[in-house]
Enzyme design. Structure first.
Site, PDB file in Angstrom:
ATOM      1  N   MET A  30      56.329  61.503  17.881  1.00  0.00           N
ATOM      2  CA  MET A  30      55.328  60.564  18.389  1.00  0.00           C
ATOM      3  C   MET A  30      54.922  59.614  17.264  1.00  0.00           C
ATOM      4  O   MET A  30      53.834  59.021  17.292  1.00  0.00           O
ATOM      5  CB  MET A  30      54.120  61.330  18.946  1.00  0.00           C
ATOM      6  CG  MET A  30      54.512  62.196  20.137  1.00  0.00           C
ATOM      7  SD  MET A  30      53.169  62.477  21.293  1.00  0.00           S
ATOM      8  CE  MET A  30      52.066  63.423  20.290  1.00  0.00           C
ATOM      9  N   GLY A  31      55.775  59.491  16.249  1.00  0.00           N
ATOM     10  CA  GLY A  31      55.509  58.554  15.161  1.00  0.00           C
ATOM     11  C   GLY A  31      54.461  59.060  14.198  1.00  0.00           C
ATOM     12  O   GLY A  31      54.171  60.257  14.155  1.00  0.00           O
ATOM     13  N   LEU A  33      54.822  59.256  11.032  1.00  0.00           N
ATOM     14  CA  LEU A  33      55.685  60.267  10.412  1.00  0.00           C
ATOM     15  C   LEU A  33      55.126  60.777   9.090  1.00  0.00           C
ATOM     16  O   LEU A  33      54.524  60.037   8.317  1.00  0.00           O
ATOM     17  CB  LEU A  33      57.075  59.672  10.180  1.00  0.00           C
ATOM     18  CG  LEU A  33      57.783  59.128  11.424  1.00  0.00           C
ATOM     19  CD1 LEU A  33      59.175  58.615  11.056  1.00  0.00           C
ATOM     20  CD2 LEU A  33      57.881  60.167  12.527  1.00  0.00           C
ATOM     21  N   HIS A  34      55.348  62.061   8.849  1.00  0.00           N
ATOM     22  CA  HIS A  34      54.952  62.696   7.588  1.00  0.00           C
ATOM     23  C   HIS A  34      56.154  63.522   7.093  1.00  0.00           C
ATOM     24  O   HIS A  34      57.171  63.623   7.811  1.00  0.00           O
ATOM     25  CB  HIS A  34      53.695  63.544   7.796  1.00  0.00           C
ATOM     26  CG  HIS A  34      53.824  64.537   8.907  1.00  0.00           C
ATOM     27  ND1 HIS A  34      54.711  65.594   8.872  1.00  0.00           N
ATOM     28  CD2 HIS A  34      53.201  64.626  10.106  1.00  0.00           C
ATOM     29  CE1 HIS A  34      54.608  66.290   9.981  1.00  0.00           C
ATOM     30  NE2 HIS A  34      53.704  65.720  10.755  1.00  0.00           N
ATOM     31  N   GLY A  36      56.931  66.465   7.199  1.00  0.00           N
ATOM     32  CA  GLY A  36      57.430  67.446   8.170  1.00  0.00           C
ATOM     33  C   GLY A  36      58.498  66.806   9.051  1.00  0.00           C
ATOM     34  O   GLY A  36      59.597  67.336   9.224  1.00  0.00           O
ATOM     35  N   HIS A  37      58.196  65.617   9.589  1.00  0.00           N
ATOM     36  CA  HIS A  37      59.182  64.904  10.414  1.00  0.00           C
ATOM     37  C   HIS A  37      60.411  64.550   9.573  1.00  0.00           C
ATOM     38  O   HIS A  37      61.539  64.658  10.033  1.00  0.00           O
ATOM     39  CB  HIS A  37      58.608  63.569  10.916  1.00  0.00           C
ATOM     40  CG  HIS A  37      57.470  63.697  11.866  1.00  0.00           C
ATOM     41  ND1 HIS A  37      56.193  63.293  11.555  1.00  0.00           N
ATOM     42  CD2 HIS A  37      57.411  64.173  13.128  1.00  0.00           C
ATOM     43  CE1 HIS A  37      55.403  63.498  12.592  1.00  0.00           C
ATOM     44  NE2 HIS A  37      56.103  64.043  13.556  1.00  0.00           N
ATOM     45  N   GLN A  61      51.166  63.822  27.938  1.00  0.00           N
ATOM     46  CA  GLN A  61      50.897  65.125  27.311  1.00  0.00           C
ATOM     47  C   GLN A  61      49.489  65.184  26.705  1.00  0.00           C
ATOM     48  O   GLN A  61      49.135  66.181  26.088  1.00  0.00           O
ATOM     49  CB  GLN A  61      51.968  65.496  26.296  1.00  0.00           C
ATOM     50  CG  GLN A  61      52.013  64.635  25.058  1.00  0.00           C
ATOM     51  CD  GLN A  61      53.229  64.967  24.208  1.00  0.00           C
ATOM     52  OE1 GLN A  61      54.339  64.573  24.519  1.00  0.00           O
ATOM     53  NE2 GLN A  61      53.031  65.699  23.120  1.00  0.00           N
ATOM     54  N   LYS A 151      55.799  74.454  13.452  1.00  0.00           N
ATOM     55  CA  LYS A 151      54.337  74.342  13.565  1.00  0.00           C
ATOM     56  C   LYS A 151      53.916  74.348  15.035  1.00  0.00           C
ATOM     57  O   LYS A 151      52.902  74.923  15.399  1.00  0.00           O
ATOM     58  CB  LYS A 151      53.844  73.056  12.890  1.00  0.00           C
ATOM     59  CG  LYS A 151      52.356  73.066  12.688  1.00  0.00           C
ATOM     60  CD  LYS A 151      51.788  71.693  12.517  1.00  0.00           C
ATOM     61  CE  LYS A 151      50.986  71.376  13.706  1.00  0.00           C
ATOM     62  NZ  LYS A 151      51.004  70.133  14.300  1.00  0.00           N
ATOM     63  N   SER A 188      50.311  64.773  12.058  1.00  0.00           N
ATOM     64  CA  SER A 188      49.857  63.376  12.062  1.00  0.00           C
ATOM     65  C   SER A 188      48.339  63.326  12.168  1.00  0.00           C
ATOM     66  O   SER A 188      47.697  62.397  11.684  1.00  0.00           O
ATOM     67  CB  SER A 188      50.478  62.627  13.238  1.00  0.00           C
ATOM     68  OG  SER A 188      51.870  62.765  13.169  1.00  0.00           O
TER      69      SER A 188
HETATM   70  O1  PAF Z   1      55.936  67.331  18.977  1.00  0.00           O
HETATM   71  C1  PAF Z   1      55.788  66.145  19.332  1.00  0.00           C
HETATM   72  O2  PAF Z   1      55.616  65.220  18.527  1.00  0.00           O
HETATM   73  C2  PAF Z   1      55.835  65.801  20.812  1.00  0.00           C
HETATM   74  O3  PAF Z   1      55.249  66.806  21.570  1.00  0.00           O
HETATM   75  C3  PAF Z   1      57.253  65.477  21.337  1.00  0.00           C
HETATM   76  C4  PAF Z   1      58.169  66.687  21.252  1.00  0.00           C
HETATM   77  C5  PAF Z   1      57.839  64.328  20.541  1.00  0.00           C
HETATM   78  C6  PAF Z   1      57.181  65.043  22.801  1.00  0.00           C
HETATM   79  O4  PAF Z   1      56.384  63.922  22.976  1.00  0.00           O
END
Ligand code: PAF
Length: 282
Positions: A30-31, A33-34, A36-37, A61, A151, A188
Site C-alpha cells: 500500500m506504498g 515503503l519502509h 520491511g517492504h 480493507q 508482521k 507505514s
Molecule cells: O499488507 C498490505 O500492505 C496490504 O494488506 C496488501 C496485502 C497490499 C493488500 O492491500
C-alpha cells in the site's frame, strides 16, 4: 523502471513476459515503503526474472474512513526507493477507479473462521477487503511467487486460504519482520507516532520476547494479564489484545499440546495508532 497506471498496460507487458516463460515475483503493497517492504522486493529480485511491485491503498480493507484518509502516502519517495534497489523493477500504481470502476466492493469469503480472530474482531470485513484486492492482483499478474511480511501473519494465513479457495497457482513467500533498533516492527503507520511514543513502543516486542521465554520455560504458568497491565500503564498505550493462539487455526486452545505450534499476537493502540506484532513461541 516501468510504472504502469492501467490494467491494460500491465496485461500487455505480462503477456510478453509469459511468452518467454520467465518467473514473475509480485510484491503487493500500500506504498509508504519502509525497509520491511524493501526486504520483500530484494527477495523477489533474487528469486525471479521479473519483479512487479504494486502500490495501492485499498479502500475496501479499511473499516474506518479516518484511518483510510490518514494512511501515509508518498509515491515519489516510494518510486525513488524502488529505483535505488534496481531499475529493472516494474511498478503498478493504479487509481481507485482503475481497480473498482467507481464502485469499491468487497467479495465475502469463507476463511474457516481465520478472519474472526485477533484483528478480525476489531476490523469487520478487513480481511474480505484484503482478499478481494489480493485475488484481483494475483489473477492479473499470475505470479510464480508472491511476497508478504510475517508482521501481518494473520493476513498471510488468510491469503493462504484464499489461494486454496480460488485454486490459485502461486507460491506464497513469508518474509521475516524487519524491526527498528528498539524492536518495534516496521510499519507505514509508525510514521504517525510521536518520537516519544515510538521510543516507548519498544515495550511491545520486549513483551513478546518475554512471553516467548516464559512459554518455553513453563507454558502452564504464563501471566498474560500482568504483561497487559504493564503495557496499559504506559501513558497513551492501550492494549487491544495479547493472545497466544494455535499457529495454524489462530484459535485459543484450553490446553497447549506438545505437537502443535503456538504464536503470540499483540495489538496496542498508541494514541489512536494501532500497532500490531507477533512472535512464534515454539
Ligand atoms: O499488507 C498490505 O500492505 C496490504 O494488506 C496488501 C496485502 C497490499 C493488500 O492491500
Amino acid at each position: 523502471m516501468i510504472v504502469c497506471r492501467t490494467i491494460l498496460e500491465v496485461s500487455r507487458l505480462i503477456n510478453k513476459s509469459n511468452r518467454l516463460r520467465q518467473t514473475l515475483g509480485l510484491v503487493p503493497t500500500m506504498g509508504s515503503l519502509h525497509p520491511g517492504h524493501l526486504s520483500l522486493i530484494s527477495k523477489a529480485l533474487q528469486h525471479n526474472d521479473i519483479v512487479w511491485v504494486t502500490i495501492f491503498v485499498n479502500p475496501t480493507q479499511f473499516n474506518n474512513k479516518e484511518d483510510f484518509n490518514s494512511y501515509p502516502k508518498n509515491l515519489e519517495h516510494d518510486l525513488h526507493l524502488i529505483k535505488k534497489i534496481s531499475n529493472k523493477i516494474n511498478v503498478f500504481q493504479p487509481s481507485e477507479t482503475e481497480i473498482y470502476n467507481g464502485n469499491p466492493f468487497l467479495k465475502k469469503y469463507d476463511f474457516n473462521g481465520l478472519d474472526l480472530e485477533l484483528e478480525g474482531r476489531f476490523r469487520v470485513d478487513h480481511y474480505n477487503g484484503v482478499a478481494t484486492i489480493v485475488s484481483r492482483l494475483l489473477s492479473l499478474f499470475e505470479p510464480s511467487n508472491a511476497y508478504f511480511g510475517e508482521k501481518d501473519y494473520q493476513q498471510t494465513q488468510i491469503i493462504n486460504r484464499l489461494i486454496d479457495l480460488e485454486k490459485i497457482d502461486v507460491n506464497m513467500i513469508i518474509c521475516p519482520t524487519v524491526r527498528e533498533k528498539n524492536g518495534l516492527a516496521l510499519s507505514s503507520r509508525n510514521k504517525l507516532l510521536s518520537i516519544k511514543n515510538k521510543s516507548k513502543s519498544s515495550i511491545i516486542y520486549e513483551s513478546l520476547v518475554f512471553l516467548q521465554k516464559s512459554f518455553n520455560k513453563n507454558r502452564n504458568k504464563l501471566n498474560i494479564e500482568k504483561i497487559k497491565l504493564k503495557i496499559n500503564s504506559v501513558n497513551d498505550f492501550e492494549i487491544e489484545y495479547l493472545e497466544i493462539v494455535n499457529n495454524k487455526s489462530l484459535q485459543i486452545e484450553l490446553e497447549f499440546s506438545d505437537n502443535e505450534s503456538y504464536r503470540a499476537f499483540i495489538c496496542v493502540n498508541v494514541n489512536g495508532i494501532r500497532l500490531i506484532d507477533n512472535i512464534l513461541l515454539n
